[in-house]
Design a protein around this motif. Sequence first.
Motif, short mmCIF file in Angstrom:
data_model
loop_
_atom_site.label_atom_id
_atom_site.label_comp_id
_atom_site.label_asym_id
_atom_site.label_seq_id
_atom_site.Cartn_x
_atom_site.Cartn_y
_atom_site.Cartn_z
N ALA A 176 -10.08 6.67 5.02
CA ALA A 176 -10.34 5.29 4.62
C ALA A 176 -9.20 4.85 3.72
O ALA A 176 -8.73 5.61 2.86
N MET A 177 -8.71 3.61 3.93
CA MET A 177 -7.65 3.02 3.13
C MET A 177 -8.14 1.70 2.55
O MET A 177 -8.83 0.94 3.23
N TYR A 178 -7.75 1.44 1.31
CA TYR A 178 -8.13 0.16 0.71
C TYR A 178 -7.02 -0.34 -0.20
O TYR A 178 -6.54 0.40 -1.07
N LEU A 179 -6.60 -1.59 0.01
CA LEU A 179 -5.66 -2.28 -0.88
C LEU A 179 -6.44 -3.36 -1.60
O LEU A 179 -7.00 -4.27 -0.96
N SER A 180 -6.52 -3.27 -2.92
CA SER A 180 -7.38 -4.17 -3.68
C SER A 180 -6.85 -5.60 -3.66
O SER A 180 -5.72 -5.87 -3.26
N GLU B 183 -18.73 -0.77 0.10
CA GLU B 183 -19.39 -1.87 -0.60
C GLU B 183 -18.43 -2.44 -1.63
O GLU B 183 -17.67 -1.70 -2.27
N GLY B 184 -18.40 -3.76 -1.75
CA GLY B 184 -17.58 -4.42 -2.75
C GLY B 184 -16.14 -4.65 -2.34
O GLY B 184 -15.34 -5.14 -3.14
N THR B 185 -15.77 -4.31 -1.11
CA THR B 185 -14.38 -4.45 -0.67
C THR B 185 -14.08 -5.91 -0.33
O THR B 185 -14.67 -6.48 0.57
N VAL B 186 -13.15 -6.49 -1.08
CA VAL B 186 -12.73 -7.87 -0.83
C VAL B 186 -11.23 -7.94 -0.55
O VAL B 186 -10.66 -9.01 -0.42
N GLY B 187 -10.58 -6.79 -0.47
CA GLY B 187 -9.17 -6.72 -0.15
C GLY B 187 -8.96 -6.33 1.29
O GLY B 187 -9.68 -6.77 2.18
N VAL B 188 -7.99 -5.46 1.55
CA VAL B 188 -7.67 -5.01 2.91
C VAL B 188 -8.24 -3.60 3.08
O VAL B 188 -7.88 -2.69 2.33
N PHE C 274 0.84 -1.20 0.00
CA PHE C 274 0.00 0.00 0.00
C PHE C 274 0.87 1.25 0.00
O PHE C 274 0.68 2.17 -0.80
N SER C 275 1.85 1.30 0.90
CA SER C 275 2.71 2.48 1.01
C SER C 275 3.49 2.71 -0.28
O SER C 275 3.65 3.86 -0.72
N ASP C 276 3.95 1.64 -0.91
CA ASP C 276 4.72 1.78 -2.15
C ASP C 276 3.85 2.38 -3.26
O ASP C 276 4.30 3.26 -4.00
N ASN C 277 2.61 1.92 -3.37
CA ASN C 277 1.70 2.46 -4.39
C ASN C 277 1.44 3.95 -4.18
O ASN C 277 1.43 4.73 -5.13
N ILE C 278 1.23 4.36 -2.92
CA ILE C 278 0.96 5.76 -2.63
C ILE C 278 2.22 6.60 -2.78
O ILE C 278 2.18 7.76 -3.22
N GLY D 73 -3.86 -2.46 -6.18
CA GLY D 73 -4.05 -1.02 -6.26
C GLY D 73 -4.37 -0.46 -4.89
O GLY D 73 -4.89 -1.17 -4.02
N ALA D 74 -4.07 0.81 -4.68
CA ALA D 74 -4.27 1.45 -3.38
C ALA D 74 -5.17 2.66 -3.52
O ALA D 74 -5.06 3.43 -4.48
N ILE D 75 -6.07 2.83 -2.54
CA ILE D 75 -6.97 3.98 -2.49
C ILE D 75 -6.86 4.58 -1.09
O ILE D 75 -6.93 3.87 -0.09
#
Length: 278
Positions: free
Chosen positions: A171-175, A212-217, A24-28, A127-129
């Motif tokens: 909010a953080m999300y790693l796909s 909704e739809g989150t299946v990652g971290v 996650f950190s690397d993507n950001i 991917g990271a959000i």
Amino acid sequence: MARNSCWFFQKIFTRKKEYASRTFSDNIHVLTNKFTNWEPSVKIEVGDYGKINKDTGVFSKIGNIFDDGKTKGTEELKRKTHGQDTKLSLASSNVRAVAFEAGPNIQLAPLGEIAIQSQYQCSRDYGAILLMHKPSTTKLEGSLDTLKSADFEHLLGMYLVTEVDTCPAYAMYLSAKSSEVVKFMFALSAPIAAAMPGVTAGGSLGPAWYNEGTVGVYRSGSEPNQTYTTLFQTWSLGKKKDERRDTVRPGDDISGPDVWAMSVPPWEPLDEDGKEMD
């Protein structure tokens, strides 16, 4: 539907669990030249120095130049907080923002005033959000050249925090590499009557995240009176590995004078599974 301070794995990853924070950190970092604080409720302040774990990407504080009793001349430096935006949305290149459409979970949420609503199409790569409500930035102002003297040898090989981003809700999300479509909504308040049928109207629930739809971290936070540190930039005193780039990796054993420059991650470039490439 998920609310405050969520921290859970919704899918078993084939890679080591500790790689999630680093991936996650690397993507950001590619987007911002800033590292991610994987534990946003743990405060990181401008002037902190320490190490970044090569495997996890997590920062461990050793001291702060303004109060460690070792660092002299800090009167020439100051910390200044700059403005506040309504929101900040960051998404890595493997994630695409698309038009928001409320699904069944979000439609059932007891929503009041909406501050953020976002929808993303993920790909089959990680991917990271990162979403932040009312973020502000604090920077170290002044020249780091004053820190080259022998009085600052304790900073050699360290990551010195020169900038931090904070916010009251994130909010953080790693796909999960599954081409999922994910949706996020942040409500500032929700009327009690709407949220709890049969309860007398007039009050309201506090701020809350819905997804909704989150299946990652996924993790989020919006606790009252809490300030979260989400991003931080660091500079380091060391040898430049590549004279063509204005960056330093602490600990590199390279001849030449010590210089202050923006730090690079302590890990090598990552492959599609979040592991270091040889």
